[in-house]
Write an enzyme that holds these catalytic residues in place. Structure first.
Site, short mmCIF file in Angstrom:
data_model
loop_
_atom_site.label_atom_id
_atom_site.label_comp_id
_atom_site.label_asym_id
_atom_site.label_seq_id
_atom_site.Cartn_x
_atom_site.Cartn_y
_atom_site.Cartn_z
N GLU A 137 -8.31 -2.91 2.03
CA GLU A 137 -8.05 -1.48 1.76
C GLU A 137 -6.80 -1.35 0.92
O GLU A 137 -5.89 -2.17 1.00
CB GLU A 137 -7.93 -0.71 3.08
CG GLU A 137 -6.86 -1.20 4.04
CD GLU A 137 -5.48 -0.64 3.78
OE1 GLU A 137 -5.39 0.35 3.04
OE2 GLU A 137 -4.49 -1.22 4.27
N PHE A 138 -6.78 -0.29 0.10
CA PHE A 138 -5.61 -0.04 -0.75
C PHE A 138 -5.12 1.39 -0.54
O PHE A 138 -4.73 2.08 -1.48
CB PHE A 138 -5.96 -0.28 -2.22
CG PHE A 138 -6.44 -1.68 -2.51
CD1 PHE A 138 -5.55 -2.74 -2.52
CD2 PHE A 138 -7.78 -1.94 -2.74
CE1 PHE A 138 -5.97 -4.04 -2.76
CE2 PHE A 138 -8.22 -3.24 -2.99
CZ PHE A 138 -7.32 -4.28 -3.00
N ASN A 195 0.26 -5.89 -2.95
CA ASN A 195 1.40 -5.27 -2.25
C ASN A 195 2.72 -5.95 -2.62
O ASN A 195 3.73 -5.30 -2.82
CB ASN A 195 1.18 -5.31 -0.73
CG ASN A 195 0.41 -4.09 -0.25
OD1 ASN A 195 0.01 -3.24 -1.06
ND2 ASN A 195 0.20 -3.97 1.04
N CYS A 213 3.49 -1.82 5.81
CA CYS A 213 2.70 -2.75 4.98
C CYS A 213 3.56 -3.73 4.18
O CYS A 213 3.41 -4.93 4.33
CB CYS A 213 1.81 -1.95 4.03
SG CYS A 213 0.72 -0.83 4.91
C1 UGA Z 1 1.04 0.40 0.39
C2 UGA Z 1 0.24 0.27 -0.91
O1 UGA Z 1 0.75 1.16 -1.89
C3 UGA Z 1 -1.23 0.57 -0.65
O2 UGA Z 1 -1.99 0.34 -1.84
C4 UGA Z 1 -1.73 -0.37 0.47
O3 UGA Z 1 -3.08 -0.12 0.79
C5 UGA Z 1 -0.89 -0.14 1.72
O4 UGA Z 1 0.49 -0.43 1.39
C6 UGA Z 1 -1.38 -1.07 2.80
O5 UGA Z 1 -1.23 -2.28 2.66
O6 UGA Z 1 -2.01 -0.60 3.75
P1 UGA Z 1 2.07 2.40 1.79
O7 UGA Z 1 2.76 1.33 2.58
O8 UGA Z 1 1.37 3.49 2.51
O9 UGA Z 1 0.99 1.76 0.80
O10 UGA Z 1 3.19 3.07 0.92
P2 UGA Z 1 3.65 3.08 -0.61
O11 UGA Z 1 3.42 4.42 -1.16
O12 UGA Z 1 3.13 1.95 -1.36
O13 UGA Z 1 5.23 2.89 -0.41
C7 UGA Z 1 5.77 1.69 0.16
C8 UGA Z 1 7.27 1.75 0.15
O14 UGA Z 1 7.79 1.68 -1.18
C9 UGA Z 1 7.84 3.05 0.74
O15 UGA Z 1 9.00 2.77 1.47
C10 UGA Z 1 8.15 3.86 -0.51
O16 UGA Z 1 9.11 4.84 -0.27
C11 UGA Z 1 8.66 2.77 -1.42
N1 UGA Z 1 8.59 3.12 -2.84
C12 UGA Z 1 7.40 3.38 -3.44
C13 UGA Z 1 9.76 3.14 -3.60
O17 UGA Z 1 10.86 2.88 -3.09
N2 UGA Z 1 9.68 3.44 -4.93
C14 UGA Z 1 8.50 3.70 -5.54
O18 UGA Z 1 8.51 3.95 -6.76
C15 UGA Z 1 7.34 3.68 -4.77
#
Ligand code: UGA
Length: 462
Positions: A154-155, A232, A284
């Protein structure tokens, strides 16, 4: 087509509801009776925008139901394993729940029909083989004849899971078995065509940006398993890189927002995941980078780039604590308000968030800490019983007597706080915005000193 989904967590409940919405008959199986009852009552077992309405619509149309028993496996054409795979202390993924799901399938599988078993959980390379072996052992049936195990990672991003499940960039399916490939292509047909939903159109969200056609990508199980981890980790590396660049920007007086925008204009790089933060966190990235690193070491091919990103990320949390300490000279006897305990907005998920590390650092240096989060306070409190902080009913309250307010999560709610009134409640009017989210506010006019990360300091008007 009948589908069973084992696990009513973030992945299972969203995936199950989406297949039901595309007209499939779905049963979600979970050992937690509260989650089962919630789904059967048409409610989401987790906090995810839009999921309540989607589940309600699917339950009303009798396309979706939940159970704590494995009976529905007998009738299912496709069974998804969507259980948790938490990290062990050494970084490797704990497969206890995956194994018990495989055993449950093995005990309940129908020998008279072909069943496709799909690993949806994020699982280490080789797990499809492990699941197949356990089902064989339990059922006495042969893998490849009576059933086949595929990987279909899943993504989904928390907070945007519905958008991601209905308009994915890609669907990755890992299996060499022709029957399993056929069954999964059929299952995903309506989602790929973005039509024929079994629920009213208004419970399916509109995408927040233009979405290209979904690519359906078939490969072998091991490659599919690896694609998930490598994706990831790649995103984590990208964020760590821009976060380090932000620190460099501070040192040389450049603006990281412009640097990120300029760099992201290169279509080979892209502008996404270049937003500065106090470090990536959540359920994640930390666990998946740890597992990938540990697997790469096991196979004698360590991914040193990923190791560097993990170290850099820890350094980023510490950098934020140090920035506050530097500004206030000492944290002994100082009061710090923290806005945001979840790892990002639009989720109540406070597992492994940077907030726990940063708050721990502030407390260690002698500060007292008041915190607020629109959704994540209950989970944060449960997971961090040793952190002695004051939980505030409103964001404004974190400013009471504070020498600094630090924004960790860019919830929209925090843009709407009454910052002018908060200024009067603070002892020292200093704001550290680790997401550069509120930089457009008239801070100096309001009498604040405002700092972001990598964007310079706004001094207050005397
Ligand atoms: C992430 C992946 O984006 C999904 O594709 C994947 O399915 C999921 O993990 C998983 O393995 O289940 P998620 O953990 O929900 O999704 O969150 P993200 O939106 O990817 O953010 C992850 C972290 O990076 C957060 O702490 C967010 O604040 C941080 N982040 C994100 C940043 O610091 N800068 C950014 O530009 C983007």
């Amino acid at each position: 087509m009948k589908v069973a989904v084992i696990g009513a967590g973030y992945v299972g409940s969203v995936t199950g509801a989406a297949f039901a919405a595309s007209g499939r008959q779905v049963t979600v199986i979970d050992s937690d009776p509260r989650k089962v009852d919630r789904i059967n009552a048409g409610k989401s077992p987790i906090y995810e925008p839009g999921l309540d309405a989607l589940i309600d619509a699917a339950v009303r149309r009798r396309l979706l139901s939940a159970s704590d028993r494995y009976d529905s496996i007998r009738e299912a054409d496709i069974v998804f394993i969507a259980v948790g795979t938490p990290s062990r202390p050494d970084g490797t993924a704990d497969l206890t729940y995956v194994k018990s799901a495989a055993d449950g399938i093995g005990a309940a599988i129908n020998p008279d029909r072909f069943t496709v078993v799909v690993d949806k959980s994020t699982v280490p390379v080789g797990t499809a083989e492990l699941v197949a072996a356990r089902i064989e052992e339990r059922s006495g049936l042969a893998h490849g004849k009576a059933f086949a195990v595929a990987s279909n990672p899943e993504f989904l991003r928390e907070g945007y899971a519905l958008e991601d499940v209905f308009y994915p960039d890609r669907i990755v399916v890992g299996t060499g078995h022709p029957k399993a490939r056929r069954a999964l292509r059929k299952l995903y047909g309506p989602l790929l065509e973005r039509k024929a939903y079994g629920v009213p159109a208004d419970v399916i969200p509109q995408p927040t940006e233009a979405k290209a056609e979904t690519i359906y990508f078939e490969t072998d199980a091991k490659s599919a398993e690896l694609i998930k981890y490598v994706s990831n980790a790649f995103l984590a590396v990208k964020i760590s890189y821009i976060n380090e660049v932000a620190r460099l920007c501070e040192a040389i007086g450049a603006d990281v927002t412009d640097v990120a925008a300029g760099v992201g204009l290169d279509s080979r790089i892209g502008g996404k995941f270049l937003q500065v933060s106090s470090g990536w966190s959540g359920s994640c990235f930390p666990k998946d980078t740890a597992e990938l690193l540990s697997a790469s070491r096991k196979y004698g091919s360590e991914l040193t780039v990923v190791r560097a990103a993990v170290d850099s990320n820890r350094g980023m949390h510490e950098f934020c604590v140090e920035k506050i300490r530097r500004r206030l000279k000492s944290l002994i006897g100082r009061r710090v308000g923290v806005l945001g305990l979840t790892f990002k907005p639009n989720t109540d998920d406070a597992r492994q968030t940077q907030a726990s590390v940063i708050i721990g650092g502030l407390l260690e240096l002698g500060a007292s800490v008041s915190v607020h989060d629109p959704q994540g306070m209950a989970m944060f409190r449960t997971l961090n019983p040793k952190l002695e902080v004051r939980y505030c009913a409103t964001g404004e309250e974190t400013a009471d007597g504070a020498d600094a307010v630090v924004l960790l999560t860019h919830w929209d709610d925090y843009a709407l706080l009454d910052w002018q009134a908060m200024r009067k409640r603070m002892r020292t009017p200093y704001v550290l915005d680790t997401r550069n989210f509120l930089r457009k506010k008239p801070w100096s006019e309001w009498g604040y000193e405002y700092e972001g990360i990598g964007i310079g300091t706004v001094r207050r008007r005397r």
